[in-house]
Enzyme design. Structure first.
Site, short mmCIF file in Angstrom:
data_model
loop_
_atom_site.label_atom_id
_atom_site.label_comp_id
_atom_site.label_asym_id
_atom_site.label_seq_id
_atom_site.Cartn_x
_atom_site.Cartn_y
_atom_site.Cartn_z
N ASP A 81 91.78 28.59 149.68
CA ASP A 81 91.59 27.40 150.49
C ASP A 81 91.43 27.86 151.93
OD1 ASP A 81 91.51 24.70 151.04
OD2 ASP A 81 93.68 24.40 150.91
N ARG A 131 86.71 29.20 143.56
CA ARG A 131 87.50 28.00 143.80
C ARG A 131 86.95 26.86 142.95
NH1 ARG A 131 89.75 24.91 148.28
NH2 ARG A 131 90.33 22.96 147.30
N ASP A 140 90.91 26.29 155.63
CA ASP A 140 90.89 25.05 156.41
C ASP A 140 90.61 25.36 157.88
OD1 ASP A 140 91.57 23.38 154.28
OD2 ASP A 140 93.72 23.63 154.62
N ARG A 167 94.90 26.49 143.68
CA ARG A 167 93.59 27.01 144.08
C ARG A 167 93.62 28.51 144.36
NH1 ARG A 167 93.67 23.34 148.34
NH2 ARG A 167 93.97 21.78 146.76
N1 ROI Z 1 101.19 24.06 149.78
C1 ROI Z 1 101.42 25.24 150.37
N2 ROI Z 1 102.68 25.70 150.44
N3 ROI Z 1 100.42 25.98 150.88
C2 ROI Z 1 99.13 25.54 150.85
O1 ROI Z 1 98.22 26.23 151.35
C3 ROI Z 1 98.86 24.30 150.26
N4 ROI Z 1 97.60 23.79 150.21
C4 ROI Z 1 97.36 22.62 149.69
C5 ROI Z 1 98.42 21.75 149.10
C6 ROI Z 1 98.07 21.45 147.67
C7 ROI Z 1 98.49 20.46 149.92
N5 ROI Z 1 99.72 22.36 149.13
C8 ROI Z 1 99.94 23.57 149.73
O2 ROI Z 1 96.13 22.15 149.74
#
Ligand code: ROI
Length: 165
Positions: free
Chosen positions: A100, A88, A102, A97
């Site tokens: 990610d 990443r 979260d 990315r």
């Molecule tokens: N958009 C989508 N569809 N899925 C994501 O996981 C995602 N993650 C992000 C941002 C860039 C806000 N947009 C995203 O961090």
């Protein structure tokens, strides 16, 4: 992980670079192997249009439910280490990315720390988080008492598609 007080945590997983489906499937295996954590369930994979800048590939998203004995910030460290292992690179804000991770919810706790806000700030607006969450834990509520069902009622499915993988 046996015989101890564990807490429930939900982790949002997203990728839109370098074979996103593989990235996410691998990340789920890695979450299952974290120390003092146990994978309870993982949602299907979903295809979603980028939220934020549109000049990037579509995303693949999923949500995992774990039980953990780790403290929230220790779990965050572990998640960031996994992101790092997936090469990443943080370039621009809201840019593409490889992985990610979260921390969405942690045991009905509110956490307001410079590194970590729980429940995750974007939760309520993100169909790519809410629908996978509902798939694995339809009865879930937020710490403020709002039910997941109420959030879904206010968050259109729109372009989100469940992938058959
Ligand atoms: N958009 C989508 N569809 N899925 C994501 O996981 C995602 N993650 C992000 C941002 C860039 C806000 N947009 C995203 O961090």
């Amino acid at each position: 992980m046996t015989h101890s007080a564990y807490k429930s945590a939900y982790i949002g997983i997203g990728s839109n670079l370098d074979a996103p489906i593989n990235q996410i499937q691998q990340a789920i295996q890695e979450l299952a192997q974290l120390p003092r954590c146990e994978l309870v369930s993982a949602s299907s994979l979903y295809g979603s249009k980028p939220m934020g800048p549109q000049d990037q590939p579509d995303y693949v998203n999923a949500v995992a439910h774990i039980h953990t004995e780790l403290e929230p910030l220790t779990l965050l460290d572990a998640l960031q280490q996994l992101e790092h292992q997936h090469q990443r690179v943080r370039e621009r804000r809201w840019g593409p990315r490889t992985l990610d991770l979260d921390l969405l919810l942690f045991d009905q706790q509110y956490i307001d720390h410079p590194r970590l806000q729980v429940p995750h700030i974007g939760l309520q607006q993100r169909n790519f988080v809410l629908y996978p969450l509902a798939e694995i834990s339809p009865q879930l509520s937020l710490p403020n008492g709002t039910s997941l069902q109420q959030l879904l009622d206010n968050c259109p499915l729109a372009d989100l598609v469940q992938l058959a993988v």
